[in-house]
Design a protein around this motif. Structure first.
Motif, PDB file in Angstrom:
ATOM      1  N   ALA A 108       0.833  -1.206   0.000  1.00  0.00           N
ATOM      2  CA  ALA A 108       0.000   0.000   0.000  1.00  0.00           C
ATOM      3  C   ALA A 108       0.872   1.262   0.000  1.00  0.00           C
ATOM      4  O   ALA A 108       0.570   2.226  -0.712  1.00  0.00           O
ATOM      5  N   ALA A 109       1.947   1.251   0.774  1.00  0.00           N
ATOM      6  CA  ALA A 109       2.842   2.411   0.806  1.00  0.00           C
ATOM      7  C   ALA A 109       3.516   2.622  -0.549  1.00  0.00           C
ATOM      8  O   ALA A 109       3.673   3.761  -1.000  1.00  0.00           O
ATOM      9  N   ALA A 110       3.906   1.526  -1.206  1.00  0.00           N
ATOM     10  CA  ALA A 110       4.518   1.642  -2.531  1.00  0.00           C
ATOM     11  C   ALA A 110       3.517   2.215  -3.538  1.00  0.00           C
ATOM     12  O   ALA A 110       3.876   3.062  -4.372  1.00  0.00           O
ATOM     13  N   GLY A 111       2.269   1.786  -3.472  1.00  0.00           N
ATOM     14  CA  GLY A 111       1.239   2.327  -4.357  1.00  0.00           C
ATOM     15  C   GLY A 111       0.973   3.795  -4.088  1.00  0.00           C
ATOM     16  O   GLY A 111       0.766   4.587  -5.009  1.00  0.00           O
ATOM     17  N   PHE A 112       0.987   4.164  -2.826  1.00  0.00           N
ATOM     18  CA  PHE A 112       0.794   5.562  -2.442  1.00  0.00           C
ATOM     19  C   PHE A 112       1.929   6.420  -3.000  1.00  0.00           C
ATOM     20  O   PHE A 112       1.694   7.481  -3.566  1.00  0.00           O
ATOM     21  N   GLN A 113       3.168   5.941  -2.872  1.00  0.00           N
ATOM     22  CA  GLN A 113       4.312   6.689  -3.392  1.00  0.00           C
ATOM     23  C   GLN A 113       4.268   6.773  -4.916  1.00  0.00           C
ATOM     24  O   GLN A 113       4.605   7.821  -5.490  1.00  0.00           O
ATOM     25  N   ARG A 114       3.863   5.690  -5.578  1.00  0.00           N
ATOM     26  CA  ARG A 114       3.726   5.710  -7.040  1.00  0.00           C
ATOM     27  C   ARG A 114       2.693   6.744  -7.473  1.00  0.00           C
ATOM     28  O   ARG A 114       2.890   7.479  -8.444  1.00  0.00           O
ATOM     29  N   ASN A 115       1.588   6.812  -6.757  1.00  0.00           N
ATOM     30  CA  ASN A 115       0.535   7.769  -7.067  1.00  0.00           C
ATOM     31  C   ASN A 115       1.036   9.194  -6.890  1.00  0.00           C
ATOM     32  O   ASN A 115       0.745  10.070  -7.712  1.00  0.00           O
ATOM     33  N   LEU A 116       1.783   9.429  -5.819  1.00  0.00           N
ATOM     34  CA  LEU A 116       2.321  10.772  -5.602  1.00  0.00           C
ATOM     35  C   LEU A 116       3.303  11.170  -6.697  1.00  0.00           C
ATOM     36  O   LEU A 116       3.284  12.297  -7.175  1.00  0.00           O
ATOM     37  N   LYS A 117       4.155  10.244  -7.114  1.00  0.00           N
ATOM     38  CA  LYS A 117       5.134  10.551  -8.159  1.00  0.00           C
ATOM     39  C   LYS A 117       4.457  10.782  -9.503  1.00  0.00           C
ATOM     40  O   LYS A 117       4.850  11.657 -10.263  1.00  0.00           O
ATOM     41  N   ALA A 118       3.439   9.995  -9.804  1.00  0.00           N
ATOM     42  CA  ALA A 118       2.782  10.092 -11.106  1.00  0.00           C
ATOM     43  C   ALA A 118       1.880  11.314 -11.220  1.00  0.00           C
ATOM     44  O   ALA A 118       1.818  11.945 -12.275  1.00  0.00           O
TER      45      ALA A 118
END
Length: 189
Positions: A138-148
């Motif tokens: 979930a944290a990795a997905g959250f970080q991916r969303n923030l970067k994208a």
């Protein structure tokens, strides 16, 4: 004619690839379900305590270890499980799910109180691994969303039933940690 053949094949019930293409899998549901099962297990077992007392002829002080051992094991295994989940969260989630399910079967068919306690301890380790891996994903997905999409892809929502201090902390978290001003509250009239 070839296009018609492909469409007919896609409609065929036995064609697994066509079904997968029509029904995308939402993996976050599996992560949420895994976390819910592992965390709710401690509370759900409370409902079975009267049956456990009758089946194994236990006192209340003895049966309390069924709950205590799971919670203690979950807490003690959390840090090693988080370390294990950092490298390969998908593998850790799968392993945690298998261990948790196998230990649940041991608990369900335990021939004695010792087997039940052993199953609960192993179940706690599997639950810790499952939870830590799911939170890592979930944290990795959250970080991916923030970067994208940038910080404005995230927002927070606070509740009017909370104190002003809690609402202030929610706003501070959104602005400082997430870098967004997307903050809303349900206390508008």
């Amino acid at each position: 004619r070839d296009a018609q053949h492909r469409r007919d094949r896609a409609l065929c019930v036995g064609d697994v690839r066509a079904r997968r293409a029509r029904m995308p899998v939402n993996r976050s549901r599996f992560l949420g379900l895994g976390i819910a099962l592992a965390l709710a297990d401690s509370s759900v077992v409370t409902l079975a305590l009267p049956d456990i007392i009758k089946r194994f002829h236990l006192e209340i002080a003895e049966v309390a270890w069924v709950l205590t051992l799971y919670n203690l094991g979950l807490a003690l295994a959390a840090v090693p499980a988080a370390y294990a989940a950092r490298g390969r969260p998908v593998l850790a989630f799968g392993a945690g799910t298998v261990v948790f399910a196998a230990a649940s079967l041991v608990c369900g068919f335990a021939p004695g109180y010792g087997w039940l306690l052993a199953g609960r301890g192993i179940q706690a380790v599997g639950g810790a691994l499952l939870i830590c891996a799911a939170l890592e994903r979930a944290a990795a997905g959250f970080q991916r969303n923030l970067k994208a999409h940038g910080a404005n892809a995230v927002g927070t929502f606070s509740c009017s039933k909370s104190t002003n201090e809690v609402n202030f902390l929610a706003q501070k978290l959104a602005r400082v940690a997430f870098g967004t001003n997307n903050i809303d509250s349900c206390n508008r009239t």
